[in-house]
Write a protein that holds these residues in place. Structure first.
Motif, short mmCIF file in Angstrom:
data_model
loop_
_atom_site.label_atom_id
_atom_site.label_comp_id
_atom_site.label_asym_id
_atom_site.label_seq_id
_atom_site.Cartn_x
_atom_site.Cartn_y
_atom_site.Cartn_z
N THR A 134 40.02 47.31 47.60
CA THR A 134 40.20 47.96 46.31
C THR A 134 41.97 47.70 45.59
OG1 THR A 134 38.93 49.68 46.87
CG2 THR A 134 40.26 50.01 44.92
N LEU A 135 43.08 48.00 46.29
CA LEU A 135 43.99 47.51 45.59
C LEU A 135 44.39 46.41 44.98
CD1 LEU A 135 45.57 49.68 47.76
CD2 LEU A 135 45.69 50.50 45.96
N THR A 136 44.35 45.33 46.57
CA THR A 136 43.95 43.88 45.48
C THR A 136 43.23 43.50 44.30
OG1 THR A 136 44.24 43.25 47.76
CG2 THR A 136 43.33 41.49 46.24
N LEU A 137 41.42 44.32 43.84
CA LEU A 137 41.20 44.02 43.15
C LEU A 137 41.93 44.66 41.55
CD1 LEU A 137 38.11 43.31 41.84
CD2 LEU A 137 37.43 46.34 42.97
N VAL A 138 42.02 45.59 42.50
CA VAL A 138 43.45 45.97 40.78
C VAL A 138 44.00 45.03 40.18
CG1 VAL A 138 44.20 48.02 39.83
CG2 VAL A 138 42.68 48.40 41.01
N ARG A 139 44.75 44.34 40.86
CA ARG A 139 45.62 43.32 41.18
C ARG A 139 45.02 42.34 40.19
NH1 ARG A 139 50.35 43.67 45.38
NH2 ARG A 139 49.77 44.52 46.68
N ARG A 140 43.84 41.64 40.50
CA ARG A 140 43.10 40.55 40.10
C ARG A 140 42.46 41.14 39.16
NH1 ARG A 140 46.61 39.05 42.55
NH2 ARG A 140 46.58 38.50 45.20
N LEU A 141 41.95 42.19 38.73
CA LEU A 141 41.83 42.52 37.23
C LEU A 141 43.05 42.91 36.39
CD1 LEU A 141 39.50 45.59 38.50
CD2 LEU A 141 38.28 43.50 36.90
N ILE A 142 43.65 42.93 36.39
CA ILE A 142 44.60 42.82 35.31
C ILE A 142 45.29 41.44 35.20
CG2 ILE A 142 47.69 43.83 34.91
CD1 ILE A 142 46.89 46.19 36.74
N GLU A 143 45.81 40.85 36.52
CA GLU A 143 46.15 39.43 36.19
C GLU A 143 45.01 38.53 35.72
OE1 GLU A 143 48.37 36.92 39.30
OE2 GLU A 143 46.22 36.65 40.08
N ARG A 144 43.37 38.75 36.27
CA ARG A 144 41.96 37.84 35.30
C ARG A 144 41.05 38.01 34.55
NH1 ARG A 144 41.77 33.35 38.60
NH2 ARG A 144 39.94 33.20 37.39
N PRO A 145 41.63 38.64 33.43
CA PRO A 145 40.77 40.19 32.88
C PRO A 145 39.38 39.68 32.82
CG PRO A 145 41.96 39.26 31.14
CD PRO A 145 42.55 39.11 32.70
#
Length: 336
Positions: A118-129
């Motif tokens: 989940t934490l990595t998912l948030v990283r990628r959501l911010i990085e790749r909207p």
């Protein structure tokens, strides 16, 4: 350990090589935020094929005796005092050291299930909207059902939203704050080093050392960098604000940094921290550094926030604003 003449080199996030008086041995590290009783230690001894190293905040005489009987090394670290016995190649090394930590320590979590996905998912959501669920699963390295579950949880909290083109942060600032508050730290093992050169030069020397080691390895690959620079040094390349006082370098495995001009040191006097992290999210999804391999942007921000200095909060805010403007989502897409 330094005072007792023991050197430690991490071989992984939970495995170390200990050396004393020219004799060395490897151990699996089991760290717990709660005391273990004799039955817990017996279960650990049954589960592992060889004796390891237990680190706990407190231990009863019975628990210590159980560890000794099982042939395990043990350390009790209450944040101010470390006592224990290390078994290294047939030797027994006794530790009894008073400490006076002045730096804020990252929160520790009890071994078990950590929400790295989940934490990595948030990283990628911010990085790749606006990435699709399929793309997010590939970016985070977890299954689509797990991504779906995490997105649903985040959506219920109003942190993310689904659009016709994919998933994105409902409010990127709020999502970043949520991540920073929820993040338990990278886990794994840290070693501390001292050098006379400025921290930026030390980080470069360590990167060069690991590049040399990787070039000699048969398993070396350009797809997965062996090190990533974080903290004040990384921030100085992205949003210069103050002179870095310590370098933080993440590595996939540990190493003796003497060839890079560094010597082992205590946590408080160290000028470089080498972290063999358990969290796979510390590695960037996209390369953001040219002259140095940098860690994931949120990781850099988290490390800056835990650094010392009167202007740490201001430096972290400046870093976030620069990352948000130059690299990340600003409401309708990537910033120019």
């Amino acid at each position: 350990m330094l005072d007792a003449g023991v050197t430690l080199v991490p071989l992984g996030a939970d495995r170390v090589e200990l050396t004393s008086s020219g004799v060395g041995g490897t151990s699996t590290v089991v760290a717990s935020t709660a005391p273990l009783n004799p039955s817990d230690i017996a279960a650990l001894a049954d589960r592992h094929g060889e004796p390891g190293l237990i680190i706990v905040p407190a231990a009863t005489p019975a628990a210590r005796a159980a560890a000794e009987a099982a042939g395990w090394s043990w350390l009790v670290d209450d944040g101010h005092h470390v006592v224990g016995t290390l078994r290294i190649g047939g030797q027994r090394v006794r530790l009894d050291t008073a400490t006076a930590p002045t730096r804020e320590r990252p929160r520790r979590v009890r071994p078990g299930r950590l929400p790295w996905g989940t934490l990595t998912l948030v990283r990628r959501l911010i990085e790749r909207p606006y990435a699709t669920q399929t793309e997010l699963a590939e970016l985070t390295g977890v299954s689509q059902p797990r991504v779906s579950q995490s997105l649903r949880t985040l959506s219920e909290q109003g942190l993310v939203r689904r659009t016709s083109t994919g998933w994105t942060a409902a409010d990127v600032d709020r999502l970043a704050r949520w991540w920073l508050d929820a993040y338990p730290g990278p886990g794994g093992i840290s070693t501390f080093w001292f050098g006379l050169e400025p921290p930026v030069a030390q980080a470069r020397a360590v990167v060069a050392l690991f590049d040399t080691i990787a070039a000699r390895s048969e398993t070396a690959t350009t797809r997965h960098p062996s090190v990533a620079v974080s903290g004040d040094v990384a921030a100085d390349f992205i949003a210069p604000w103050h002179t870095p006082s310590r370098a933080i370098v993440y590595a996939r495995t540990g190493s003796d940094l003497a060839p890079a001009g560094l010597t082992p040191a205590g946590a408080d006097e160290a000028t470089l921290e080498l972290v063999v992290a358990r969290d796979p999210g510390v590695w960037p999804g996209e390369r953001i550094g040219d002259s140095l391999p940098l860690a994931d942007p949120l990781q850099i921000l988290w490390d800056v926030r835990r650094s010392t200095g009167a202007d740490t909060e201001e430096a972290a805010d400046r870093l976030w604003q620069v990352l948000r403007r130059r690299t990340w989502h600003t409401g309708g897409g990537h910033a120019a």
